[in-house]
Design a protein around this motif. Sequence first.
Motif, short mmCIF file in Angstrom:
data_model
loop_
_atom_site.label_atom_id
_atom_site.label_comp_id
_atom_site.label_asym_id
_atom_site.label_seq_id
_atom_site.Cartn_x
_atom_site.Cartn_y
_atom_site.Cartn_z
N LYS A 320 0.84 -1.21 0.00
CA LYS A 320 0.00 0.00 0.00
C LYS A 320 0.87 1.25 0.00
CE LYS A 320 -3.44 -2.87 2.06
NZ LYS A 320 -3.04 -4.05 2.81
N ALA A 321 2.16 1.06 -0.29
CA ALA A 321 3.13 2.16 -0.39
C ALA A 321 3.23 2.97 0.90
CB ALA A 321 2.82 3.06 -1.58
N LYS A 322 3.09 2.27 2.03
CA LYS A 322 3.20 2.95 3.32
C LYS A 322 4.63 2.86 3.86
CE LYS A 322 -0.94 4.18 3.40
NZ LYS A 322 -1.31 5.61 3.41
N PRO A 323 5.11 3.90 4.53
CA PRO A 323 6.39 3.78 5.21
C PRO A 323 6.23 2.84 6.41
CG PRO A 323 5.38 5.90 5.70
CD PRO A 323 4.50 5.23 4.69
N VAL A 324 7.11 1.85 6.50
CA VAL A 324 7.02 0.87 7.57
C VAL A 324 8.25 0.96 8.46
CG1 VAL A 324 6.87 -1.60 8.12
CG2 VAL A 324 5.66 -0.70 6.11
N ILE A 325 8.01 0.97 9.77
CA ILE A 325 9.10 0.89 10.75
C ILE A 325 8.94 -0.47 11.43
CG2 ILE A 325 10.12 1.90 12.82
CD1 ILE A 325 8.66 4.54 12.10
N ALA A 326 9.95 -1.31 11.31
CA ALA A 326 9.76 -2.69 11.79
C ALA A 326 11.01 -3.20 12.47
CB ALA A 326 9.38 -3.59 10.62
N GLY A 327 10.83 -4.20 13.33
CA GLY A 327 11.95 -4.83 14.02
C GLY A 327 12.85 -5.55 13.02
N ALA A 328 14.16 -5.45 13.25
CA ALA A 328 15.13 -6.09 12.33
C ALA A 328 15.27 -7.56 12.70
CB ALA A 328 16.46 -5.36 12.43
N VAL A 329 14.18 -8.29 12.67
CA VAL A 329 14.22 -9.69 13.11
C VAL A 329 13.58 -10.62 12.08
CG1 VAL A 329 14.20 -9.14 15.58
CG2 VAL A 329 12.03 -9.38 14.38
N GLY A 330 13.99 -11.89 12.15
CA GLY A 330 13.37 -12.92 11.32
C GLY A 330 13.34 -12.55 9.85
N GLY A 331 12.17 -12.69 9.24
CA GLY A 331 12.04 -12.44 7.81
C GLY A 331 11.83 -10.97 7.45
N ILE A 332 11.79 -10.09 8.43
CA ILE A 332 11.50 -8.69 8.12
C ILE A 332 12.60 -8.05 7.26
CG2 ILE A 332 11.14 -6.38 9.14
CD1 ILE A 332 9.38 -7.72 11.25
N PRO A 333 13.89 -8.30 7.54
CA PRO A 333 14.92 -7.70 6.67
C PRO A 333 14.87 -8.19 5.21
CG PRO A 333 15.88 -8.33 8.77
CD PRO A 333 14.50 -8.92 8.73
N LEU A 334 14.19 -9.30 4.94
CA LEU A 334 14.00 -9.71 3.54
C LEU A 334 13.10 -8.69 2.83
CD1 LEU A 334 13.00 -13.51 3.71
CD2 LEU A 334 15.20 -12.59 3.00
N GLN A 335 12.22 -8.08 3.61
CA GLN A 335 11.21 -7.19 3.03
C GLN A 335 11.64 -5.72 3.05
OE1 GLN A 335 7.08 -8.45 4.42
NE2 GLN A 335 8.34 -9.50 5.90
N ILE A 336 12.49 -5.38 4.01
CA ILE A 336 12.88 -3.97 4.16
C ILE A 336 14.39 -3.83 4.09
CG2 ILE A 336 13.02 -2.05 5.82
CD1 ILE A 336 10.28 -2.80 6.85
N THR A 337 14.84 -2.99 3.17
CA THR A 337 16.24 -2.56 3.18
C THR A 337 16.24 -1.21 3.90
OG1 THR A 337 16.62 -3.66 1.09
CG2 THR A 337 18.22 -1.98 1.73
N HIS A 338 17.00 -1.16 4.99
CA HIS A 338 16.96 0.00 5.89
C HIS A 338 17.22 1.31 5.14
CE1 HIS A 338 17.09 2.22 9.56
NE2 HIS A 338 18.39 2.46 9.52
N LYS A 339 16.36 2.25 5.36
CA LYS A 339 16.42 3.61 4.80
C LYS A 339 16.21 3.62 3.28
CE LYS A 339 19.62 5.55 8.17
NZ LYS A 339 20.91 6.23 8.26
N TYR A 340 15.86 2.48 2.68
CA TYR A 340 15.55 2.46 1.26
C TYR A 340 14.08 2.08 1.03
CZ TYR A 340 15.32 1.28 -3.64
OH TYR A 340 14.93 1.23 -4.95
N SER A 341 13.69 0.94 1.62
CA SER A 341 12.30 0.52 1.42
C SER A 341 11.57 0.41 2.76
CB SER A 341 12.26 -0.82 0.68
OG SER A 341 13.09 -1.75 1.33
N GLY A 342 12.06 1.14 3.75
CA GLY A 342 11.45 1.12 5.07
C GLY A 342 12.53 1.36 6.11
N ILE A 343 12.15 1.18 7.37
CA ILE A 343 13.09 1.43 8.46
C ILE A 343 13.15 0.21 9.36
CG2 ILE A 343 13.47 2.84 10.54
CD1 ILE A 343 13.96 4.40 7.91
#
Length: 406
Positions: A320-343
């Motif tokens: 939904k093109a929302k900025p996401v702030i998420a814990g750097a755990v488990g599978g989350i870093p597969l989805q977010i590259t820090h400061k590029y596609s989320g935090i």
Amino acid sequence: MPKIDEYAAAAGDTAIEELKTISAKLRNKTILNVNSTAVGGGVAEILSRMLPMMTELGIKPRWELIKGGEDFYAVTKKFHNALHGTPQKLTAADFQLYRDTLKTNMESVNLDADIALIHDPQPAGLIEKKPAGAKWIWRCHIDLSNRQRDVWDFLRGYVSRYDAAVISAPSFSQELPVKQFQVPPSIDPLADKNRELTDTEISDIMKRLEIPADKPLITQVSRFDRLKDPLGVIEAFKKIQPYVTARLLLVGGSADDDPEGAQVLAEARAAAEGTPDIIVLCLPPTSNVEINAIQRASSIILQKSLKEGFGLTVSEALWKAKPVIAGAVGGIPLQITHKYSGILTRTIEGTAYWMKRLLHEPAYARKLGENGREHVRQNFLLTRHLRDYLLLALYLESGGRDFIHL
Ligand code: UDP
């Protein structure tokens, strides 16, 4: 249900062609899925969307649930927490209860299929009743990288007898005598949870849910589970309250196989008491379009998990093109590259800092969301997920040849 061709707009024509080519080689094969809940949580969410797609492709999917009493789910919840690395005390009686419950299920669950996907630890022990000639895959949705030894050793006894194991991220792999494959989960872009909504639809739903629209909304959608850290979210929000105009929304429900939910919900309500800008909302598990509207109405989405298998809510929000702030755990870093596609954050302070910063820098926040959406389009849509399962099924069906010519 949408037709496969309707997915081309989101996933691209090639993805649809690939699916048709692969599934033609599996026509009329029965693919059984077994898990422990029909609603609530990510596994049920994916199966409810993927199975109709298989049917349209000429495959015969089946979905069975194992059943157990409250005491069984208390044990499997301990398994779940222990495998995620939260220390648990398991007794000999706990392991025996697991064996006994699985034995009962072996009598009642129809395990007849060419290929079976057995999801997570709860039904893993069914392997003892695997029909001759069938190919069985243990599909693990949990981050095993910090698993507790005794629970994993117990489970490993079962998993070692499967034809293959599937994990969501490479770091979850374990010492096993069977092949392991990485297949991350996915979201369905055409499901009520993710489909496009008009502004009127969104505002009507928000009004019906009595969520005021006068301040930017920061939202976390999660089962009320300690590993989702609802109390940490509330603490982080309280830290920034003096400096921002915003409202925090914690939306959750419970899954049938999660006995801790009510208690964690009560704790979240207590922590939010006396702070009108913190809303704790409990929705029934069928509230898909409501969750969609809430995510779309939010300025920032949080997923402050302490442990996470994958975290579907992250992909849902990024889509939904929302900025996401998420814990750097488990599978989350597969989805977010820090400061590029989320935090990605690791602490309450970090979460608080980034909430404040993204509220104050909307253009940067928008860019993060746009990059995230493209990443999800390329990697985490249902069509890619189904393709991976079908390729694995084909690989096993072909006797495990290392090369498949499509
Ligand atoms: N979800 C929901 N209602 C809720 C809480 C969660 O529909 O009250 C959905 C959420 O949108 C997502 C799934 O349940 O699709 C949760 O999957 P995730 O991988 O984030 O976490 P899990 O619950 O599997 O640990």
